[in-house]
Design an enzyme around this catalytic site. Structure first.
Site, mmCIF file in Angstrom:
data_model
loop_
_atom_site.group_PDB
_atom_site.id
_atom_site.type_symbol
_atom_site.label_atom_id
_atom_site.label_comp_id
_atom_site.label_asym_id
_atom_site.label_seq_id
_atom_site.Cartn_x
_atom_site.Cartn_y
_atom_site.Cartn_z
ATOM 1 N N GLU A 15 -49.489 24.245 -11.054
ATOM 2 C CA GLU A 15 -49.599 22.912 -11.649
ATOM 3 C C GLU A 15 -48.238 22.227 -11.719
ATOM 4 O O GLU A 15 -48.120 21.030 -11.448
ATOM 5 C CB GLU A 15 -50.194 23.005 -13.066
ATOM 6 C CG GLU A 15 -51.542 23.672 -13.121
ATOM 7 C CD GLU A 15 -51.487 25.190 -13.341
ATOM 8 O OE1 GLU A 15 -52.460 25.724 -13.895
ATOM 9 O OE2 GLU A 15 -50.468 25.843 -12.966
ATOM 10 N N CYS A 18 -51.680 27.230 -18.080
ATOM 11 C CA CYS A 18 -51.101 27.925 -19.236
ATOM 12 C C CYS A 18 -50.532 26.890 -20.206
ATOM 13 O O CYS A 18 -50.471 25.696 -19.911
ATOM 14 C CB CYS A 18 -50.013 28.883 -18.773
ATOM 15 S SG CYS A 18 -48.542 28.049 -18.156
ATOM 16 N N ASN A 47 -48.636 28.830 -6.850
ATOM 17 C CA ASN A 47 -47.645 29.576 -7.622
ATOM 18 C C ASN A 47 -46.661 30.275 -6.683
ATOM 19 O O ASN A 47 -47.002 30.693 -5.581
ATOM 20 C CB ASN A 47 -48.298 30.542 -8.610
ATOM 21 C CG ASN A 47 -49.284 31.510 -8.013
ATOM 22 O OD1 ASN A 47 -49.939 31.234 -7.009
ATOM 23 N ND2 ASN A 47 -49.425 32.660 -8.643
ATOM 24 N N ILE A 48 -45.427 30.350 -7.158
ATOM 25 C CA ILE A 48 -44.326 30.948 -6.406
ATOM 26 C C ILE A 48 -43.618 31.906 -7.358
ATOM 27 O O ILE A 48 -42.913 31.479 -8.262
ATOM 28 C CB ILE A 48 -43.349 29.873 -5.889
ATOM 29 C CG1 ILE A 48 -44.102 28.827 -5.055
ATOM 30 C CG2 ILE A 48 -42.210 30.518 -5.110
ATOM 31 C CD1 ILE A 48 -43.294 27.583 -4.765
ATOM 32 N N GLU A 49 -43.837 33.192 -7.152
ATOM 33 C CA GLU A 49 -43.271 34.194 -8.051
ATOM 34 C C GLU A 49 -41.859 34.588 -7.644
ATOM 35 O O GLU A 49 -41.477 34.487 -6.485
ATOM 36 C CB GLU A 49 -44.150 35.446 -8.073
ATOM 37 C CG GLU A 49 -45.508 35.199 -8.691
ATOM 38 C CD GLU A 49 -46.387 36.430 -8.674
ATOM 39 O OE1 GLU A 49 -47.414 36.391 -9.363
ATOM 40 O OE2 GLU A 49 -46.066 37.425 -7.980
ATOM 41 N N CYS A 84 -47.676 24.735 -18.752
ATOM 42 C CA CYS A 84 -48.158 23.714 -17.817
ATOM 43 C C CYS A 84 -48.920 22.618 -18.545
ATOM 44 O O CYS A 84 -48.819 21.444 -18.199
ATOM 45 C CB CYS A 84 -49.034 24.351 -16.739
ATOM 46 S SG CYS A 84 -48.088 25.354 -15.577
#
Length: 170
Positions: free
Chosen positions: A87, A118, A74-76, A121
């Site tokens: 994903e 989620c 993940n890349i916030e 995804c």
């Protein structure tokens, strides 16, 4: 929802609703003898996650039908809506390289809490994956739970459902 003993995994998403989390939490994982390679690859990519806001690292490893593996983390982003989920990072890289068929996905988090993809995804995965594709979720240690994509997203939006809706409008 099916728990498997050797390579079983379960997935929950960091962004899943309370109702979804409750439903998925009812089945406890069955321990396996060792983490499967996809889980290990998902765990390995966690260190690359950019999570200054949630501090919740997620890693994913997606296997193509021909055995190639693509990983994502993940890349916030400060505005949250532009954040990328692990994903979708993995599937985007695979699709970019010409892959369109996938047979297995492993998802993990730094918390090893059985995170699942989620809803967003799940829908993205449904665009490219068979409903029976296995989603392996990391419960920590050597424990995992396994679902099929159709168990996680039983009523997907697809080309067929969109075409049916168009016909119904006519």
């Amino acid at each position: 929802m099916v728990a498997h003993s050797q390579y079983g995994r379960r997935t929950l998403c960091a962004y899943s609703s309370t109702a979804t989390a409750y439903t998925l939490e009812r089945t406890r994982p069955t321990p396996s003898h060792m983490p499967e390679p996809l889980v290990t690859q998902a765990r390995d990519v966690l260190e690359h996650a950019h999570v200054p806001y949630s501090e919740y690292r997620v890693g994913a490893a997606l296997r193509t039908a021909d055995g190639e593996v693509f990983v994502g983390c993940n890349i916030e982003n400060a505005n949250y809506s532009n954040s990328l989920h692990a994903e979708e990072v993995a599937i985007a890289e695979a699709v970019k390289q010409g892959h369109r068929e996938f047979d297995r996905l492993a998802v993990t988090s730094g918390a090893r809490d059985g995170v699942t993809p989620c809803g967003m995804c799940r829908q993205t995965l449904a665009e490219f994956c068979d409903p029976e594709m296995v989603v392996v979720c990391d419960e920590g240690g050597e424990e995992t739970t396994e679902y099929t994509l159709s168990e996680l997203l039983p009523n997907t939006i697809s080309f067929d459902t969109l075409e049916a809706a168009k016909r119904d409008e006519e």
